[in-house]
Design a protein around this motif. Structure first.
Motif, PDB file in Angstrom:
ATOM      1  N   VAL A  89       0.861  -1.188   0.000  1.00 22.32           N
ATOM      2  CA  VAL A  89       0.000   0.000   0.000  1.00 22.32           C
ATOM      3  C   VAL A  89       0.898   1.238   0.000  1.00 22.32           C
ATOM      4  O   VAL A  89       2.020   1.201   0.498  1.00 22.32           O
ATOM      5  CB  VAL A  89      -0.945   0.033   1.225  1.00 22.32           C
ATOM      6  N   PRO A  90       0.420   2.352  -0.564  1.00 24.51           N
ATOM      7  CA  PRO A  90       1.225   3.578  -0.578  1.00 24.51           C
ATOM      8  C   PRO A  90       1.267   4.260   0.784  1.00 24.51           C
ATOM      9  O   PRO A  90       0.338   4.117   1.581  1.00 24.51           O
ATOM     10  CB  PRO A  90       0.523   4.465  -1.605  1.00 24.51           C
ATOM     11  N   LEU A  91       2.332   4.993   1.035  1.00 25.97           N
ATOM     12  CA  LEU A  91       2.433   5.834   2.225  1.00 25.97           C
ATOM     13  C   LEU A  91       1.584   7.058   2.002  1.00 25.97           C
ATOM     14  O   LEU A  91       1.688   7.720   0.974  1.00 25.97           O
ATOM     15  CB  LEU A  91       3.879   6.282   2.454  1.00 25.97           C
ATOM     16  N   LEU A  92       0.738   7.397   2.986  1.00 25.81           N
ATOM     17  CA  LEU A  92      -0.120   8.565   2.871  1.00 25.81           C
ATOM     18  C   LEU A  92       0.237   9.563   3.962  1.00 25.81           C
ATOM     19  O   LEU A  92       0.120   9.244   5.145  1.00 25.81           O
ATOM     20  CB  LEU A  92      -1.595   8.164   2.988  1.00 25.81           C
ATOM     21  N   PRO A  93       0.670  10.774   3.590  1.00 27.51           N
ATOM     22  CA  PRO A  93       0.937  11.789   4.611  1.00 27.51           C
ATOM     23  C   PRO A  93      -0.307  12.057   5.448  1.00 27.51           C
ATOM     24  O   PRO A  93      -1.434  11.849   4.996  1.00 27.51           O
ATOM     25  CB  PRO A  93       1.320  13.027   3.800  1.00 27.51           C
ATOM     26  N   HIS A  94      -0.102  12.540   6.654  1.00 24.36           N
ATOM     27  CA  HIS A  94      -1.162  12.745   7.639  1.00 24.36           C
ATOM     28  C   HIS A  94      -2.367  13.495   7.096  1.00 24.36           C
ATOM     29  O   HIS A  94      -3.509  13.134   7.366  1.00 24.36           O
ATOM     30  CB  HIS A  94      -0.589  13.474   8.860  1.00 24.36           C
ATOM     31  N   ASP A  95      -2.155  14.537   6.331  1.00 23.59           N
ATOM     32  CA  ASP A  95      -3.252  15.399   5.895  1.00 23.59           C
ATOM     33  C   ASP A  95      -3.479  15.370   4.388  1.00 23.59           C
ATOM     34  O   ASP A  95      -3.953  16.324   3.803  1.00 23.59           O
ATOM     35  CB  ASP A  95      -3.007  16.831   6.366  1.00 23.59           C
ATOM     36  N   ALA A  96      -3.115  14.258   3.743  1.00 21.95           N
ATOM     37  CA  ALA A  96      -3.237  14.211   2.286  1.00 21.95           C
ATOM     38  C   ALA A  96      -3.821  12.884   1.832  1.00 21.95           C
ATOM     39  O   ALA A  96      -3.734  11.880   2.525  1.00 21.95           O
ATOM     40  CB  ALA A  96      -1.865  14.419   1.645  1.00 21.95           C
ATOM     41  N   SER A  97      -4.412  12.899   0.646  1.00 30.06           N
ATOM     42  CA  SER A  97      -4.935  11.671   0.069  1.00 30.06           C
ATOM     43  C   SER A  97      -4.003  11.115  -1.002  1.00 30.06           C
ATOM     44  O   SER A  97      -4.184  10.002  -1.474  1.00 30.06           O
ATOM     45  CB  SER A  97      -6.325  11.919  -0.527  1.00 30.06           C
ATOM     46  N   GLU A  98      -3.003  11.900  -1.392  1.00 32.38           N
ATOM     47  CA  GLU A  98      -2.024  11.455  -2.384  1.00 32.38           C
ATOM     48  C   GLU A  98      -0.824  10.829  -1.684  1.00 32.38           C
ATOM     49  O   GLU A  98      -0.453  11.246  -0.587  1.00 32.38           O
ATOM     50  CB  GLU A  98      -1.560  12.643  -3.235  1.00 32.38           C
TER      51      GLU A  98
END
Length: 171
Positions: A124-133
């Motif tokens: 699965v991709p890493l998702l920054p705390h406040d982002a969906s990308e």
């Protein structure tokens, strides 16, 4: 040693996924507690050993005595563009040439970085705390026991997972 086990101190050849010859084109290796992974110069990855948490990345939670192909998130093709792997415990992460990263395996403390605590048998991709990308510009990734970190192009570090004893570094 017993059948199927090498005597301590005697290196043996890691076989390919068919078990017919040596695993070829290895560019990077990660040695975990009970599983190992290799990034190949072809951009794919292979893992073998214990897979009870999905840390082999082939879409199943099973052990494998031979390397298995790490799949893409959909499970329909191999994960590609892999430049390095890290997986010291029950999860594994890979950095990609595109500047993204993928993680798979145990996720009870958020160590996969996808914003959940759901274990995953595929990357699965890493998702920054406040982002969906997905997190971008990852140049290095290091998976720990229950937390992981990525160094990004700017030189900053992003960490996620268990924050026991301040491991995530957010004060």
């Amino acid at each position: 040693g017993a059948a199927g086990f090498a005597s301590p101190g005697h290196p043996i050849v890691v076989l390919d996924e068919a078990g017919t010859g040596p695993l070829q084109d290895v560019a990077d290796v990660s040695v975990g507690l009970r599983h190992l992974c290799a990034a190949l110069s072809t951009g794919q990855a292979r893992c073998w050993g214990e897979g009870s948490w999905g840390q082999l990345g082939q879409g199943a939670r099973v052990d494998s005595l031979l390397p298995v192909v790490v799949t893409d998130p959909s499970g329909t093709a191999p994960l590609t563009d892999v430049t390095a792997v890290s997986g010291p415990w029950d999860h594994t992460c890979a950095s990609l040439g595109s500047g993204e990263a993928r993680c798979w395996g145990k996720n009870g403390e958020g160590q996969l970085g996808d914003g959940t605590i759901t274990s995953r048998a595929r990357p699965v991709p890493l998702l920054p705390h406040d982002a969906s990308e997905p997190l971008q510009e990852v140049v290095e990734i290091a998976a720990g026991t229950s937390s992981s970190c990525a160094r990004v192009l700017s030189g900053e570090v992003r960490c996620w997972g268990s924050n026991v004893d301040g491991a995530v570094g957010d004060g």
